[in-house]
Motif scaffolding. Structure first.
Motif, short mmCIF file in Angstrom:
data_model
loop_
_atom_site.label_atom_id
_atom_site.label_comp_id
_atom_site.label_asym_id
_atom_site.label_seq_id
_atom_site.Cartn_x
_atom_site.Cartn_y
_atom_site.Cartn_z
N VAL A 1 0.85 -1.19 0.00
CA VAL A 1 0.00 0.00 0.00
C VAL A 1 0.89 1.24 0.00
O VAL A 1 1.72 1.43 0.89
CB VAL A 1 -0.92 0.03 1.25
N SER A 2 0.71 2.05 -1.03
CA SER A 2 1.48 3.28 -1.11
C SER A 2 0.57 4.45 -1.45
O SER A 2 -0.52 4.26 -1.99
CB SER A 2 2.57 3.16 -2.18
N HIS A 3 1.04 5.65 -1.14
CA HIS A 3 0.29 6.85 -1.52
C HIS A 3 0.30 7.09 -3.02
O HIS A 3 -0.48 7.87 -3.54
CB HIS A 3 0.90 8.08 -0.82
N GLU B 1 0.41 5.25 -6.83
CA GLU B 1 0.18 3.99 -7.52
C GLU B 1 1.47 3.41 -8.10
O GLU B 1 1.77 2.23 -7.96
CB GLU B 1 -0.85 4.20 -8.65
N GLY C 1 -2.33 1.28 -4.57
CA GLY C 1 -1.58 2.54 -4.54
C GLY C 1 -2.43 3.70 -5.01
O GLY C 1 -3.20 3.58 -5.96
N THR D 1 -5.18 7.07 -4.73
CA THR D 1 -6.62 7.11 -4.49
C THR D 1 -7.34 6.53 -5.71
O THR D 1 -6.71 6.23 -6.72
CB THR D 1 -7.12 8.55 -4.29
N THR E 1 -4.24 7.41 -0.10
CA THR E 1 -4.62 6.00 -0.08
C THR E 1 -6.12 5.90 0.03
O THR E 1 -6.77 6.83 0.49
CB THR E 1 -3.97 5.23 1.10
N SER E 2 -6.67 4.79 -0.42
CA SER E 2 -8.11 4.63 -0.46
C SER E 2 -8.52 3.41 0.35
O SER E 2 -8.09 2.29 0.07
CB SER E 2 -8.56 4.47 -1.91
N ILE F 1 -8.14 -0.50 -0.83
CA ILE F 1 -7.41 -1.45 0.03
C ILE F 1 -8.34 -2.63 0.37
O ILE F 1 -7.95 -3.80 0.28
CB ILE F 1 -6.89 -0.76 1.31
N TYR G 1 3.36 -0.86 3.99
CA TYR G 1 2.83 0.45 3.61
C TYR G 1 3.92 1.50 3.69
O TYR G 1 4.96 1.29 4.33
CB TYR G 1 1.66 0.82 4.54
N ALA H 1 -1.57 5.70 5.30
CA ALA H 1 -1.82 4.42 4.65
C ALA H 1 -2.11 3.37 5.73
O ALA H 1 -2.98 2.52 5.58
CB ALA H 1 -0.60 4.00 3.83
N ASN I 1 -5.76 3.63 7.01
CA ASN I 1 -6.72 3.00 6.11
C ASN I 1 -6.58 1.47 6.13
O ASN I 1 -7.58 0.75 6.08
CB ASN I 1 -6.57 3.53 4.68
#
Lengths: 125, 195
Positions: free
Chosen positions: A10-12, A14, A37, A39, A46-47, A51, A67, A72, A75
């Motif tokens: 998971v990253s801010h 993509e 990755g 939104t 992050t979304s 996720i 993450y 991140a 979330n």
């Protein structure tokens, strides 16, 4: 699904997440590695929804998550609370922790030993 | 007016302030963070308003739960899970009591649990904690909010994105504290805090 564990990145951003997956795939071709990755609009962030959907899409029931930055994690925490799957969030340096874990999963190293090895890489609370 | 109507009114005030002050919130966030606090929250409150227009509510729990889940889904930055967790905690608490200070006290618990933050770390908690304390005492007014907000200026950030700046975070108002100040002002304006 050729391994018991899946890996979620998971990253801010993509491309940070997909770039890291590219790096990991090279050493862990039999490990399921997925990314969440950015939104949903492709912006930086992050979304929770993305996720959650990605967690549910794993065939594996046990998922190890890495993450980049603190929000991140928030979330990820929320998505973890709402899924039936067994999700573990690892607080290591993003690249090094995920890389070490993926390499060791590929070599069928038991999870406890992997965790022991990456414990030195924990840099977040 | 019923409590649910007051809370909806209060959220309308909050949405308007966030949307009107979007650039200002972004500016505060640019100084010590990633510059998107105003844009993120504006996107979130717009999505909440859309939801509230489609739905009618006869209890606080459903209202808070919907607001919380939409914020979690739509905000995109750290403030999504934080404000979202506040409302989700309040949704649970509202089944026990609709007392304003007990509701907001659980909202604060939701935030501190999610963000693992305490007071003095230059975050939204530095407005929420004194505001909740004042609510318990029945003394919440604009001056309490203003001084709590102002106090974040001299703090050094140890949580959140601003913490990467260390000492350089000192001298700036925290953007999350500013949006939280709008939140509590909206409660006062909508009369949620009136007995």
């Amino acid at each position: 699904m050729s391994k018991s564990y899946g890996v979620l990145l998971v990253s801010h951003v993509e491309r940070v997440a997909t770039g890291l997956k590219q790096l990991l795939d090279q050493v862990a071709s039999d490990v399921t590695i997925k990314t969440a990755g950015g939104t949903e609009d492709g912006d930086v962030g992050t979304s929770f929804d993305l996720i959650s959907e990605t967690l549910e899409s794993f065939e594996e029931d046990h998922i190890l998550c890495f993450y980049d930055l603190g929000s991140a994690k928030m979330n990820l925490d929320m998505a973890t609370e709402m899924t039936e799957k067994n999700v573990e969030i690892l607080n290591t340096a993003f690249i090094e922790g995920a890389y070490t874990t993926a390499s060791l999963l590929q070599a069928d190293v038991p999870l406890d030993n992997i965790k022991e090895q990456i414990s030195k890489l924990v840099i977040k609370e | 007016m019923a409590q649910t109507e007051k809370w909806i009114k209060s959220f309308e005030h909050f949405s308007k302030k966030i949307t009107d002050e979007k650039s200002f919130l972004n500016e505060l966030d640019s100084a010590i963070g990633d510059g998107d606090h105003g844009s993120n929250l504006t996107r979130g409150v717009a999505a909440v308003n859309e939801k509230l227009e489609q739905q009618s509510y006869d209890n606080l729990s459903d209202l808070f739960k919907d607001i919380g889940m939409v914020l979690v889904s739509k905000v995109g930055g750290a403030s999504g899970p934080l404000y979202g967790s506040a409302f989700i905690s309040m949704a649970k608490q509202s089944k026990e009591s609709d007392d304003i200070s007990s509701l907001l006290s659980s909202g604060l618990d939701g935030i501190t649990k999610r963000g693992k933050a305490e007071t003095g770390e230059k975050t939204m908690v530095d407005v929420w904690a004194p505001a909740v304390d004042a609510l318990k005492e029945g003394t919440l007014d604009q001056s309490v909010i203003d001084s709590a907000l102002e106090s974040t200026k001299d703090m050094k950030a140890t949580k959140g994105r601003a913490s990467y700046l260390g000492d350089r975070s000192i001298g700036h108002i925290d953007p999350g504290a500013q949006s939280s100040a709008y939140f509590f002002e909206s409660l006062l304006e909508a009369g949620v805090t009136d007995e």
